[in-house]
Scaffold this motif. Structure first.
Motif, PDB file in Angstrom:
ATOM      1  N   THR A   1      -5.680   2.436  -3.389  1.00 27.81           N
ATOM      2  CA  THR A   1      -5.492   3.864  -3.115  1.00 27.81           C
ATOM      3  C   THR A   1      -4.419   4.489  -4.010  1.00 27.81           C
ATOM      4  O   THR A   1      -4.178   5.690  -3.908  1.00 27.81           O
ATOM      5  CB  THR A   1      -5.065   4.126  -1.659  1.00 27.81           C
ATOM      6  OG1 THR A   1      -3.890   3.358  -1.385  1.00 27.81           O
ATOM      7  CG2 THR A   1      -6.160   3.742  -0.689  1.00 27.81           C
TER       8      THR A   1
ATOM      9  N   LEU B   1     -19.045   6.370 -11.745  1.00 29.64           N
ATOM     10  CA  LEU B   1     -18.512   7.731 -11.725  1.00 29.64           C
ATOM     11  C   LEU B   1     -16.992   7.751 -11.607  1.00 29.64           C
ATOM     12  O   LEU B   1     -16.401   8.787 -11.283  1.00 29.64           O
ATOM     13  CB  LEU B   1     -19.155   8.519 -10.571  1.00 29.64           C
ATOM     14  CG  LEU B   1     -20.677   8.718 -10.689  1.00 29.64           C
ATOM     15  CD1 LEU B   1     -21.262   9.250  -9.381  1.00 29.64           C
ATOM     16  CD2 LEU B   1     -21.021   9.657 -11.840  1.00 29.64           C
ATOM     17  N   GLY B   2     -16.358   6.604 -11.855  1.00 30.63           N
ATOM     18  CA  GLY B   2     -14.895   6.580 -11.818  1.00 30.63           C
ATOM     19  C   GLY B   2     -14.323   6.789 -10.428  1.00 30.63           C
ATOM     20  O   GLY B   2     -13.174   7.196 -10.280  1.00 30.63           O
ATOM     21  N   MET B   3     -15.117   6.523  -9.397  1.00 31.92           N
ATOM     22  CA  MET B   3     -14.648   6.717  -8.023  1.00 31.92           C
ATOM     23  C   MET B   3     -13.923   5.461  -7.526  1.00 31.92           C
ATOM     24  O   MET B   3     -14.214   4.356  -7.950  1.00 31.92           O
ATOM     25  CB  MET B   3     -15.830   7.049  -7.115  1.00 31.92           C
ATOM     26  CG  MET B   3     -16.473   8.375  -7.438  1.00 31.92           C
ATOM     27  SD  MET B   3     -18.099   8.578  -6.674  1.00 31.92           S
ATOM     28  CE  MET B   3     -17.691   8.446  -4.950  1.00 31.92           C
ATOM     29  N   ARG B   4     -12.999   5.660  -6.596  1.00 35.61           N
ATOM     30  CA  ARG B   4     -12.299   4.511  -6.002  1.00 35.61           C
ATOM     31  C   ARG B   4     -11.777   4.907  -4.619  1.00 35.61           C
ATOM     32  O   ARG B   4     -10.610   4.755  -4.305  1.00 35.61           O
ATOM     33  CB  ARG B   4     -11.142   4.046  -6.902  1.00 35.61           C
ATOM     34  CG  ARG B   4     -10.215   5.157  -7.320  1.00 35.61           C
ATOM     35  CD  ARG B   4      -9.095   4.665  -8.210  1.00 35.61           C
ATOM     36  NE  ARG B   4      -8.315   5.789  -8.678  1.00 35.61           N
ATOM     37  CZ  ARG B   4      -7.386   6.432  -7.963  1.00 35.61           C
ATOM     38  NH1 ARG B   4      -7.085   6.028  -6.757  1.00 35.61           N
ATOM     39  NH2 ARG B   4      -6.752   7.468  -8.471  1.00 35.61           N
ATOM     40  N   LEU B   5     -12.688   5.387  -3.786  1.00 32.75           N
ATOM     41  CA  LEU B   5     -12.307   5.907  -2.478  1.00 32.75           C
ATOM     42  C   LEU B   5     -12.754   5.011  -1.340  1.00 32.75           C
ATOM     43  O   LEU B   5     -12.150   5.000  -0.267  1.00 32.75           O
ATOM     44  CB  LEU B   5     -12.903   7.316  -2.304  1.00 32.75           C
ATOM     45  CG  LEU B   5     -12.648   8.007  -0.965  1.00 32.75           C
ATOM     46  CD1 LEU B   5     -11.148   8.071  -0.665  1.00 32.75           C
ATOM     47  CD2 LEU B   5     -13.236   9.407  -0.971  1.00 32.75           C
TER      48      LEU B   5
ATOM     49  N   ALA C   1       0.835  -1.213   0.000  1.00 28.50           N
ATOM     50  CA  ALA C   1       0.000   0.000   0.000  1.00 28.50           C
ATOM     51  C   ALA C   1       0.864   1.256   0.000  1.00 28.50           C
ATOM     52  O   ALA C   1       1.916   1.286   0.645  1.00 28.50           O
ATOM     53  CB  ALA C   1      -0.906   0.010   1.233  1.00 28.50           C
ATOM     54  N   PRO C   2       0.436   2.298  -0.704  1.00 25.64           N
ATOM     55  CA  PRO C   2       1.231   3.522  -0.759  1.00 25.64           C
ATOM     56  C   PRO C   2       1.086   4.400   0.491  1.00 25.64           C
ATOM     57  O   PRO C   2       1.912   5.286   0.704  1.00 25.64           O
ATOM     58  CB  PRO C   2       0.702   4.236  -1.997  1.00 25.64           C
ATOM     59  CG  PRO C   2      -0.689   3.734  -2.167  1.00 25.64           C
ATOM     60  CD  PRO C   2      -0.719   2.345  -1.622  1.00 25.64           C
TER      61      PRO C   2
ATOM     62  N   ALA D   1     -14.016  14.103   6.035  1.00 30.24           N
ATOM     63  CA  ALA D   1     -13.811  13.161   4.927  1.00 30.24           C
ATOM     64  C   ALA D   1     -14.883  13.323   3.856  1.00 30.24           C
ATOM     65  O   ALA D   1     -15.918  13.957   4.076  1.00 30.24           O
ATOM     66  CB  ALA D   1     -13.803  11.732   5.458  1.00 30.24           C
ATOM     67  N   ALA D   2     -14.638  12.708   2.713  1.00 31.03           N
ATOM     68  CA  ALA D   2     -15.602  12.775   1.613  1.00 31.03           C
ATOM     69  C   ALA D   2     -16.956  12.221   2.046  1.00 31.03           C
ATOM     70  O   ALA D   2     -18.011  12.794   1.723  1.00 31.03           O
ATOM     71  CB  ALA D   2     -15.070  12.015   0.396  1.00 31.03           C
TER      72      ALA D   2
ATOM     73  N   LEU E   1     -24.557   3.460 -10.240  1.00 30.00           N
ATOM     74  CA  LEU E   1     -23.727   4.572 -10.700  1.00 30.00           C
ATOM     75  C   LEU E   1     -22.389   4.066 -11.229  1.00 30.00           C
ATOM     76  O   LEU E   1     -21.905   3.010 -10.814  1.00 30.00           O
ATOM     77  CB  LEU E   1     -23.454   5.551  -9.545  1.00 30.00           C
ATOM     78  CG  LEU E   1     -24.666   6.178  -8.874  1.00 30.00           C
ATOM     79  CD1 LEU E   1     -24.236   6.987  -7.654  1.00 30.00           C
ATOM     80  CD2 LEU E   1     -25.418   7.072  -9.855  1.00 30.00           C
TER      81      LEU E   1
ATOM     82  N   THR F   1     -18.669   5.992  -0.022  1.00 36.41           N
ATOM     83  CA  THR F   1     -19.007   7.174  -0.835  1.00 36.41           C
ATOM     84  C   THR F   1     -19.903   6.846  -2.032  1.00 36.41           C
ATOM     85  O   THR F   1     -20.830   7.601  -2.337  1.00 36.41           O
ATOM     86  CB  THR F   1     -17.743   7.901  -1.320  1.00 36.41           C
ATOM     87  OG1 THR F   1     -16.847   6.944  -1.919  1.00 36.41           O
ATOM     88  CG2 THR F   1     -17.032   8.605  -0.169  1.00 36.41           C
TER      89      THR F   1
ATOM     90  N   LEU G   1     -23.801   8.180  -2.500  1.00 34.49           N
ATOM     91  CA  LEU G   1     -24.304   8.893  -3.684  1.00 34.49           C
ATOM     92  C   LEU G   1     -25.519   8.173  -4.252  1.00 34.49           C
ATOM     93  O   LEU G   1     -26.500   8.806  -4.663  1.00 34.49           O
ATOM     94  CB  LEU G   1     -23.215   9.001  -4.749  1.00 34.49           C
ATOM     95  CG  LEU G   1     -22.150  10.057  -4.495  1.00 34.49           C
ATOM     96  CD1 LEU G   1     -21.054   9.936  -5.550  1.00 34.49           C
ATOM     97  CD2 LEU G   1     -22.747  11.468  -4.551  1.00 34.49           C
TER      98      LEU G   1
END
Lengths: 318, 318
Positions: free
Chosen positions: B171, B279-283, B63-64, B82-83, B277, B287, B291
């Motif tokens: 991440t 939406l290109g999210m990866r959090l 992990a980074p 946080a988001a 959905l 989240t 949505l």
């Protein structure tokens, strides 16, 4: 677009407590809002503008609902009973409905131009003034029995191909009704084909009042630096006219959704827009744009409200 | 599922002032809510439950971000930075965060089982109790440095294929970090492969505390007839364990979104879910589910608040 405002968004975004890029399109939305408003992303007065018109081409038997439904639905909007009213409640959006001479349908495009030059220009001007009350996020929608027929004619006129490629069920045309719809679009484009090199002539001859008004509203939003969310198949036809005249004319617009109308995805490709949502909807009224506005509002909250790594005491990547 | 409640939704839906089917997935959502709650679609106490855990496998350099970020982000959730906090504000959703013994990471899955039997069972039970405070729409999310590694191991353990097929950047792992991540997943599944026929053993050996707790929460929601929205790649791993044990175990769940993590789309196919959905999210953090909850709330408003054709005096189709 305001490059300094976009740079400020990117600088802040890089400091927010999340991996870079992990909010995907929400990050793009924050940049897009800043680019067009020239300020920190904010949505304080979101507005759904719904334009309603009637269409002479319904005399060709292209729609499963009678033309009287257009005015009835405008009443329903006023009473709060339509889907768009409820989505506006859910996402706290303003709603304005503009009916455009519903008692005077446009000309039947299989026989004549939909509008004369004065009507088309005046209706675009009306659409431009419609947003004068102020908004910082404009959702563009429509209502009009028969208007998926004229939208298909606009796409066929702008982009060629066959009528079958652009015609779909709309509110539910099937069987003989759908055949008549394809035939009407085919005949209309054939009738006017000598005049379709000019996108504004495509709008005037094959369009409708609500489509001209939406084109005006999109133009006015650009001049006022207001970001726009396009709704479905018919709103995209209005946008496509502007795009054909100037490919940069829609840079302040995003596509709220791709609808279930079969040719909508192709129309969005033609105008170079990737839809935010894909929920199998095909209602119009601005419903897809209004749902997308809920995503846009969430993007604004994230960009403005999240803590930075420094504020939260969260370690950055190794 | 409550068939009578679904029939009541369909009967009302057919009378609402819109063409049949024109709200697409919003109509499916109304039926799904009724099926599981046994009442008219309603969302009065939506809750996002975020489970946080730490993972021994981060010692393999997968992990980074440092492992300390898990606890720091839990603090950030508590402070509202946080988001997920911001999306909950945007869509008026409750938020509860459960940290699971962050000072005691699970065993390194490349060397031993993540959890002993008692820990795994107790953590699932903790997840089950987490929703006891009451909700009528549960969004399932997580936080945990290293948990896309263990989620990939779960998918690889359940569905076979190669480690490369299931491992993605999470991440932001890239280059050597990503190579180590693929290698760790490959070695972990090889080490435990004699015990992977039982999905609960996959969870215990290859999973993590937050994944066990999410599995428990999804199970408890089913027993309490609470509809669930799954978040991204890691939440889907928890769901996949239940699905492997019983393919009907996720009938009360929808997939909130498909994330940008490359293998998420395939994982959703495996559990038979079409995401709401994309939406290109990866959090993570719930989240994507949160949505999606905004869409679900809009669907509830439409079904409950729209007028019928009779109420509005709108003509039905010809």
């Amino acid at each position: 677009p305001d490059k300094a405002a976009v740079a400020a968004v990117r600088e802040r975004d890089a400091q927010l407590t999340k991996p870079a890029g992990s909010l995907g399109r929400l990050e793009e939305i924050a940049e897009w809002l800043a680019a067009w408003t020239g300020r920190k992303p904010a949505v304080t007065r979101p507005l759904v503008a719904v334009f309603a018109g009637n269409h002479g081409v319904v005399e060709q038997g292209v729609a499963p609902f009678p033309q009287s439904v257009t005015a009835q639905m405008v009443e329903n909007f006023a009473a709060g009973g339509a889907a768009i009213n409820q989505i506006c409640v859910a996402h706290d959006l303003g709603l304005k409905v503009f009916d455009l001479a519903l008692d005077y349908p446009t000309g039947d495009i299989t026989k004549e131009a939909a509008m004369d030059e004065k009507t088309c220009a005046a209706t675009m001007a009306f659409g431009m003034e419609a947003i004068a009350g102020g908004t910082d996020l404009l959702c563009i929608g429509e209502m009009g029995i028969g208007n998926t027929t004229v939208a298909a004619a606009i796409f066929h006129g702008l982009y060629g191909g066959t009528a079958e490629e652009w015609v779909g069920p709309g509110t539910g045309s099937a069987g003989e009704v759908l055949k008549r719809k394809v035939d009407a679009v085919s005949r209309a484009v054939a009738l006017h084909k000598a005049h379709l090199a000019d996108p504004l002539e495509v709008l005037r001859r094959l369009g409708g009042r609500e489509i001209a008004a939406m084109a005006g509203a999109i133009l006015a939003a650009r001049m006022e630096r207001i970001p726009v969310i396009l709704d479905g198949f018919v709103a995209t036809a209005a946008a496509a006219v502007l795009h054909a005249a100037n490919p940069a004319a829609l840079d302040h617009c995003i596509a709220g959704h791709v609808s279930a109308e079969p040719a909508h995805a192709k129309a969005l490709e033609k105008i170079g827009k990737s839809p935010l949502l894909s929920l199998g909807m095909r209602l119009g009224e601005g419903t897809g744009a209004a749902l997308a506005a809920g995503i846009v509002k969430a993007a604004v909250h994230c960009h403005g409200g999240m803590a930075t790594f420094a504020e939260a005491g969260v370690s950055s990547p190794d």
